[in-house]
Design a protein around this motif. Structure first.
Motif, mmCIF file in Angstrom:
data_model
loop_
_atom_site.group_PDB
_atom_site.id
_atom_site.type_symbol
_atom_site.label_atom_id
_atom_site.label_comp_id
_atom_site.label_asym_id
_atom_site.label_seq_id
_atom_site.Cartn_x
_atom_site.Cartn_y
_atom_site.Cartn_z
ATOM 1 N N ARG A 297 121.325 -10.155 34.178
ATOM 2 C CA ARG A 297 121.332 -11.528 33.669
ATOM 3 C C ARG A 297 121.321 -11.568 32.142
ATOM 4 O O ARG A 297 122.028 -12.366 31.535
ATOM 5 C CB ARG A 297 120.129 -12.303 34.210
ATOM 6 N N VAL A 298 120.502 -10.706 31.526
ATOM 7 C CA VAL A 298 120.432 -10.670 30.060
ATOM 8 C C VAL A 298 121.776 -10.256 29.484
ATOM 9 O O VAL A 298 122.272 -10.860 28.517
ATOM 10 C CB VAL A 298 119.301 -9.734 29.591
ATOM 11 N N ALA A 299 122.398 -9.247 30.066
ATOM 12 C CA ALA A 299 123.700 -8.795 29.575
ATOM 13 C C ALA A 299 124.753 -9.889 29.740
ATOM 14 O O ALA A 299 125.573 -10.121 28.838
ATOM 15 C CB ALA A 299 124.127 -7.526 30.307
ATOM 16 N N ALA A 300 124.738 -10.579 30.878
ATOM 17 C CA ALA A 300 125.708 -11.656 31.109
ATOM 18 C C ALA A 300 125.500 -12.793 30.117
ATOM 19 O O ALA A 300 126.482 -13.333 29.577
ATOM 20 C CB ALA A 300 125.585 -12.163 32.542
ATOM 21 N N PRO B 239 134.429 -10.528 26.416
ATOM 22 C CA PRO B 239 134.732 -10.268 27.830
ATOM 23 C C PRO B 239 133.804 -9.179 28.376
ATOM 24 O O PRO B 239 133.197 -8.426 27.626
ATOM 25 C CB PRO B 239 136.186 -9.782 27.798
ATOM 26 N N LYS B 240 133.731 -9.126 29.691
ATOM 27 C CA LYS B 240 132.907 -8.105 30.336
ATOM 28 C C LYS B 240 133.512 -6.733 30.046
ATOM 29 O O LYS B 240 134.722 -6.540 30.201
ATOM 30 C CB LYS B 240 132.862 -8.365 31.838
ATOM 31 N N PRO B 241 132.704 -5.753 29.622
ATOM 32 C CA PRO B 241 133.257 -4.438 29.314
ATOM 33 C C PRO B 241 133.781 -3.745 30.574
ATOM 34 O O PRO B 241 133.367 -4.054 31.693
ATOM 35 C CB PRO B 241 132.076 -3.674 28.721
ATOM 36 N N ALA B 242 134.673 -2.799 30.367
ATOM 37 C CA ALA B 242 135.315 -2.100 31.482
ATOM 38 C C ALA B 242 134.466 -0.954 32.017
ATOM 39 O O ALA B 242 134.944 -0.151 32.803
ATOM 40 C CB ALA B 242 136.672 -1.568 31.030
#
Length: 108
Positions: free
Chosen positions: A56-59, A68-71
């Motif tokens: 949740r913290v990362a999001a 964007p979300k990292p790969a």
């Protein structure tokens, strides 16, 4: 006199401290195994909850920065499920399995 009394008391303390304890009973071993099982489960639940919070913290961080979300491939959080008590092994010989004892003086 005082030195010999202090030395004698010191040796008594050493003798008491070096005494060995009797081995634990089967019931004590079972309680210890159950406590270890419950502690292990609690640690798994804590790790699961920490994983959820980190996600949740990362999001929220990525959302606030507009990134964007990292790969990077991150394994999902695994729920340990509800607590399941250990199955205590019982004796295989029960009352119904016991052989009757012949009476004294009885013929076979």
């Amino acid at each position: 006199m005082k030195k010999s009394l202090i030395a004698l008391m010191g040796w008594a303390v050493v003798g008491i401290a070096s005494a060995t304890l009797p081995p634990p009973s089967d019931e004590a071993k079972a309680k210890a195994a159950e406590a270890k099982n419950k502690t292990d489960w609690s640690n798994k639940v804590a790790a699961y909850q920490l994983c959820q919070v980190q996600d949740r913290v990362a999001a929220n961080y990525l959302k606030s920065k507009g990134k964007p979300k990292p790969a990077i491939e991150v394994p999902p959080c695994s729920n340990p499920g509800p607590y399941v008590a250990l199955q205590v092994a019982t004796s295989t010989v029960g009352v119904a399995d016991a052989k009757p004892v012949p009476a004294a003086g009885a013929k076979k």
